[in-house]
Design a protein around this motif. Structure first.
Motif, PDB file in Angstrom:
ATOM      1  N   GLU A 243      37.325  33.777  47.313  1.00  0.00           N
ATOM      2  CA  GLU A 243      36.328  32.570  47.467  1.00  0.00           C
ATOM      3  C   GLU A 243      35.480  32.242  46.402  1.00  0.00           C
ATOM      4  O   GLU A 243      34.920  31.004  46.187  1.00  0.00           O
ATOM      5  N   ARG A 244      35.240  33.239  45.591  1.00  0.00           N
ATOM      6  CA  ARG A 244      34.449  32.902  44.199  1.00  0.00           C
ATOM      7  C   ARG A 244      35.031  32.052  43.390  1.00  0.00           C
ATOM      8  O   ARG A 244      34.500  31.182  42.571  1.00  0.00           O
TER       9      ARG A 244
ATOM     10  N   GLN B 228      34.829  28.371  44.359  1.00  0.00           N
ATOM     11  CA  GLN B 228      33.437  28.011  44.075  1.00  0.00           C
ATOM     12  C   GLN B 228      33.382  27.606  42.536  1.00  0.00           C
ATOM     13  O   GLN B 228      32.743  26.735  42.199  1.00  0.00           O
TER      14      GLN B 228
END
Length: 611
Positions: free
Chosen positions: A380-381, A384
């Motif tokens: 998920e990072r 982003q």
């Protein structure tokens, strides 16, 4: 079973020797086992079929598993029996009879007998040497020692009633002291040499045997040279010192490793010279303390709050400044009326124990990183960081390795929602490409891989290239040629300083790179995948180069020239023996420093020493 993430755990296991401990949901120890290869042994419990009813019952009760890496399989065996005797796990049955270790015993006699004994019997005179890992190793050692020193093998009752030499004398296995064919002084010299060897003072003897082996080889007596080589190896194994039983002190060894944002503290517990406990701790470093201060704070809270179930040690070994540690030791003395010593473990045996703790902390951190939930968070990072619509389910990274265009290999490594997916790793032998043309080599490997993935409808979500704008542009052409529009393409390249943490991220078609925060979790994951691709490519390249040149892996060791290579082969006998030897054994080779020994050990086991 509970929510124990088996696939993620198994992927992080080391292939080194060690001990594994299986616990239930209440943290009760179910089973202790040792393994020559931890990954292979522990994985065998979770195969789809072929398990008996008892193993199924054990596996169904497992909540989590802890491992301790040891220096050798021998150490793992000794530690396994120590833990079984200490904790009595319900699923361990083979060693519950408390059978003692095997020893070598030198009797108290004018012409002493060197014999195998099970356990140190009270009231028995003479000297004991050991313990040793198993009876087979001791009997083989005894056999070789009798050949070396011609010591008698008969019991006293037989010895006292001989009137002529027995068959052992005829086959050169005994000097026949029973009938006076050897003087007491000469026999005592052989005994002294035997004691020196069994006390670990045998390097001079081994050197003599090495000279004899070289002499036999030069005279083309290869069978004799082979016998001497095997004898040297047996002698080295017998005298191998066991760190698990290397001291009679009571001490705790602490180590901290921070890897990819995960901090792991490991504690080894020695009491009366035995390793009783080995455990990982994962503190939250919310204040961003530096590693030495974080370790100091954790140690002080651990002891002052009474968490040491084994009691306070007499000595603490930790890489902490002595002035800082003095405050903690003073507090412990005031609270518990106990004086405790402190050592940083920078030399001698404490250095080996601290290295053992650091290695287990490193494995613990890597295991935590590859957990399923941690993998999802890091993916998920990544989304982003790169501005993707959703988190990628699978990242595939490519790298190229060669030496001046020779033996060019490409690697593809994979990181998925389950963490590192080593079973999906691929290597590509590059053909029909001009030497040194990295662009063409990379293009060939990626195109071959994507064609196969496209046919299987199994394309990755993110394709990461170890390279900059040029490499990304070349692979963008491959995607367009194959009409692939669902794969995000990015490159990761070193910045001007070529230092880790200063890399650039290149999107397809971008004129300027992204310069991410060095502490960003998504960026750290991309670094991890890139480093793994680099390692995997280099290992494939080196194997191919060795095959093409007719060389052994020994010739690929950095820092090893012909002279040291010859010394290593003389000491160990073979590359196989080198891979099975503990770390500290390499420093015993003439001309090999401790630093070089660590480097050789790391290269032989494919370890990344930058962690």
């Amino acid at each position: 079973m509970t929510d124990f993430d088996i696939p993620s755990f198994l992927k992080t296991l080391s292939q080194r020797a060690g001990v594994y401990r299986m616990f239930d949901a209440d943290n009760h120890l179910l089973y202790v086992g040792k393994a020559r290869n931890l990954k292979n042994r522990v994985s065998s419990y979770f195969r789809a079929r072929g398990l008996n009813a008892k193993t199924v019952a054990l596996v169904s009760a497992i909540h989590h598993i802890e491992v301790t890496i040891t220096g050798s399989e021998v150490e793992a065996l000794l530690l396994e029996q120590t833990l079984i005797k200490e904790h009595r796990p319900p699923f361990n049955i083979l060693l519950k009879d408390d059978k003692s270790y095997p020893w070598l015993h030198l009797s108290d006699h004018e012409f002493p007998l060197l014999a195998y004994r099970r356990g140190r019997r009270g009231g028995t005179g003479g000297k004991f040497f050991g313990p040793y890992p198993n009876s087979g190793a001791v009997r083989e050692a005894l056999n070789q020692l009798q050949r070396l020193f011609l010591l008698r093998s008969c019991e006293d009752s037989y010895f006292q009633h001989r009137s002529r030499p027995c068959l052992q004398y005829e086959i050169r296995r005994c000097s026949a002291p029973c009938v006076g064919l050897v003087s007491r002084e000469a026999y005592q010299r052989d005994i002294q040499h035997t004691e020196m060897f069994l006390n670990g003072q045998s390097q001079q003897l081994i050197t003599v045997l090495q000279d004899e082996m070289l002499d036999a080889s030069s005279r083309l007596e290869f069978e004799r040279a082979g016998e001497l080589r095997d004898r040297i190896e047996t002698l080295r194994l017998v005298q191998e010192k066991q760190r698990v039983y290397g001291t009679d002190r009571n001490m705790d060894i602490w180590a901290l490793v921070e890897f990819q944002g995960v901090t792991c503290i490991h504690r080894l517990v020695f009491r009366d010279g035995r390793l009783l406990n080995s455990k990982n701790y994962y503190p939250d470093n919310l204040a961003g303390e530096e590693d030495p201060l974080l370790l100091l704070g954790y140690i002080s809270q651990f002891y002052l709050a009474g968490h040491a179930a084994e009691g306070l040690p007499a000595e603490i070994i930790a890489d902490i400044d002595s002035d800082e540690m003095t405050i903690v030791l003073d507090a412990l003395r005031q609270q518990f009326d106990r004086s405790i010593l402190h050592s940083r473990g920078v030399r001698g045996e404490p250095r080996q124990w601290r290295a053992m703790a650091e290695e287990n902390a490193r494995v613990g951190a890597q295991t935590r990183i590859s957990g399923h939930q941690e993998s999802l968070r890091k993916l998920e990072r990544v989304s982003q960081l790169l501005g993707l619509d959703k988190a990628p389910r699978r990242i595939e990274c490519f790298d190229i390795s060669h030496a001046g265009g020779e033996a060019t290999y490409a690697s593809c490594v994979v990181y998925s929602e389950q963490g590192i997916a080593s079973q999906r790793y691929r290597r590509f032998r590059i053909r029909d490409v001009a030497a040194g043309d990295d662009y063409a080599a990379l293009e060939q490997a990626v195109e071959r891989h994507l064609i196969r993935m496209q046919e299987a409808s199994d394309l990755p979500d993110l394709l990461l290239i170890d390279g900059g704008q040029g490499q990304v542009g070349r692979i963008q052409q491959v995607l367009e040629r194959l009409s692939i529009t669902t794969v995000h393409l990015w490159g990761i390249s070193k910045g001007e300083t070529r230092k880790t943490g200063w890399e650039f991220l290149w999107a397809a078609g971008a004129r300027q790179p992204i310069i991410p925060d060095a502490h960003d979790d998504g960026f750290r994951l991309l670094q991890l995948v890139r480093d793994e691709a680099h390692r995997f490519a280099i290992s494939g390249h080196r194997k191919e180069r060795s095959r093409s040149r007719g060389q052994s892996d020994l010739e690929n060791l950095k820092g090893i020239g012909p002279k040291r290579r010859r010394a290593l082969l003389l000491h160990f006998g073979s590359l196989k023996n080198m891979r099975g030897a503990p770390r500290e054994e390499f420093a015993k080779v003439p001309g090999v420093s401790q630093k070089l020994a660590d480097q050789i050990f790391a290269q032989l086991h494919g370890e990344d020493r930058s962690v």
